[in-house]
Scaffold this motif. Structure first.
Motif, PDB file in Angstrom:
ATOM      1  N   ILE A 123       0.986  -0.936  -0.315  1.00 47.93           N
ATOM      2  CA  ILE A 123      -0.074   0.207   0.121  1.00 47.93           C
ATOM      3  C   ILE A 123       1.036   1.265   0.123  1.00 47.93           C
ATOM      4  CG2 ILE A 123      -1.648   1.289   1.449  1.00 47.93           C
ATOM      5  CD1 ILE A 123      -2.723  -1.144   0.093  1.00 47.93           C
ATOM      6  N   ASP A 124       2.496   0.927   0.576  1.00 45.53           N
ATOM      7  CA  ASP A 124       3.218   1.995   0.584  1.00 45.53           C
ATOM      8  C   ASP A 124       3.655   2.731  -1.214  1.00 45.53           C
ATOM      9  OD1 ASP A 124       2.395   2.496   3.506  1.00 45.53           O
ATOM     10  OD2 ASP A 124       4.577   0.995   3.710  1.00 45.53           O
ATOM     11  N   LEU A 125       3.414   1.842  -1.387  1.00 48.66           N
ATOM     12  CA  LEU A 125       3.599   2.154  -3.235  1.00 48.66           C
ATOM     13  C   LEU A 125       2.570   3.015  -4.008  1.00 48.66           C
ATOM     14  CD1 LEU A 125       5.119  -1.651  -3.713  1.00 48.66           C
ATOM     15  CD2 LEU A 125       6.272   0.535  -3.759  1.00 48.66           C
ATOM     16  N   LEU A 126       1.642   2.996  -3.177  1.00 48.59           N
ATOM     17  CA  LEU A 126       0.892   3.759  -4.421  1.00 48.59           C
ATOM     18  C   LEU A 126       0.246   5.269  -3.429  1.00 48.59           C
ATOM     19  CD1 LEU A 126      -2.465   1.044  -3.943  1.00 48.59           C
ATOM     20  CD2 LEU A 126      -1.398   2.000  -4.529  1.00 48.59           C
ATOM     21  N   GLU A 127      -0.326   6.088  -4.900  1.00 51.66           N
ATOM     22  CA  GLU A 127      -0.275   7.390  -4.289  1.00 51.66           C
ATOM     23  C   GLU A 127      -1.427   8.069  -3.680  1.00 51.66           C
ATOM     24  OE1 GLU A 127       1.477  10.024  -5.684  1.00 51.66           O
ATOM     25  OE2 GLU A 127       2.752   8.342  -7.151  1.00 51.66           O
ATOM     26  N   PRO A 128      -0.932   8.977  -2.752  1.00 49.30           N
ATOM     27  CA  PRO A 128      -2.208   9.058  -2.138  1.00 49.30           C
ATOM     28  C   PRO A 128      -3.627   8.714  -1.848  1.00 49.30           C
ATOM     29  CG  PRO A 128      -0.038  10.561  -1.172  1.00 49.30           C
ATOM     30  CD  PRO A 128      -0.022  10.417  -2.760  1.00 49.30           C
ATOM     31  N   GLU A 129      -4.189   9.355  -3.593  1.00 49.80           N
ATOM     32  CA  GLU A 129      -5.213   9.843  -4.159  1.00 49.80           C
ATOM     33  C   GLU A 129      -5.211   8.652  -4.054  1.00 49.80           C
ATOM     34  OE1 GLU A 129      -1.991  11.638  -5.718  1.00 49.80           O
ATOM     35  OE2 GLU A 129      -2.624  11.117  -7.412  1.00 49.80           O
TER      36      GLU A 129
END
Ligand code: URA
Length: 250
Positions: free
Chosen positions: A84-90
């Motif tokens: 999940i840390d690899l995803l952009e905040p949006e």
């Protein structure tokens, strides 16, 4: 659905916070300011703007991630980084989770979604969704290994695996192989080779069901599935297996 719920789902704050937010008059529906959180919205047809900017509401999202080593297939962990840390905040607002697990040191195709039904179907042991891996194996992989995997091998806990399709790409002191399995036991590929006295030194998932890892995605990159890919996943997830431990019909 209610406007406050839609905005909360989109990450604009909690349902409670939406009351104040809506009061500020920043939200329009079809160009009319709407301040009542109870207003019913059709997310497919109504045009919702926040501070003039149109927002696109999606109930479900589907991402294809090229998972790098060093990340856990989990949504949170106290010690380690998660996918999940690899995803952009949006994109984190959609609260996706990984469909199944790849080990921390495994790379490759991981699907992330918030569609629990699809995830359940893909992971159901009854569906036998094929998963294909590319691997480096310490030791010479032989035709005997191919035959053994076709037959089913006994893992360290006594479980006998379903027939699997092993192809030798290069048989050398460090062999290169491709393996398709129709189930997903814990550390399955590593344990299958261990049952043959061999060690996996590099593992990458290249396909799941009819979906292949997009070769243009670099390690750590992700993108949304196309409509076609989503349909592929939904419609052709599994293969028929002969439950009396014969061969996969595909
Ligand atoms: N099999 C394994 O051993 N590890 C993985 O990450 C996936 C399949």
């Amino acid at each position: 659905m209610r406007l406050d719920k839609l905005l909360a789902n989109m990450g604009f704050g909690s349902r409670k916070e939406m009351k104040k937010f809506l009061k500020s008059g920043q939200v329009t529906v079809n160009d009319q300011v709407v301040k009542d959180g109870k207003a019913q919205i059709d997310p497919q047809h109504d045009i919702i703007r926040v501070s003039g900017e149109q927002i696109e509401y999606k109930e479900f999202v589907y991402f294809m991630l090229h998972k790098p080593q060093g990340y856990l297939s989990a949504t949170e962990d106290l010690r380690d980084k998660t996918v999940i840390d690899l995803l952009e905040p949006e994109d984190q607002i959609y609260e996706v989770f990984p469909v199944g697990r790849l080990d921390k040191d495994t790379e490759g195709l991981l699907i992330l979604t918030n569609d629990g039904k699809l995830a359940h179907e893909l992971l159901s042991p009854k569906k036998h969704v094929p998963k294909t891996y590319y691997a480096h194996i310490e030791g010479k992989v032989t035709e005997e290994d191919v035959a053994a995997f076709k037959q089913g091998v006994t893992l360290d806990d006594g479980y006998v695996t379903l027939p699997a399709h092993l192809s030798i790409i290069e048989s050398a002191p460090v062999s290169k192989i491709s393996l398709t399995i129709y189930e997903g036991k814990f550390h399955q590929v590593k344990r299958m080779f261990a049952s043959r006295g061999k060690k996996v030194t590099y593992l990458k998932r290249t396909a799941m069901g009819a979906l292949e890892l997009d070769p243009s995605l670099k390690l750590g990159e992700y993108r949304e599935l196309t409509d076609d890919e989503r349909e592929k996943l939904k419609n052709r997830e599994g293969v028929e297996m002969n439950e009396s431990r014969g061969t996969a019909d595909s």
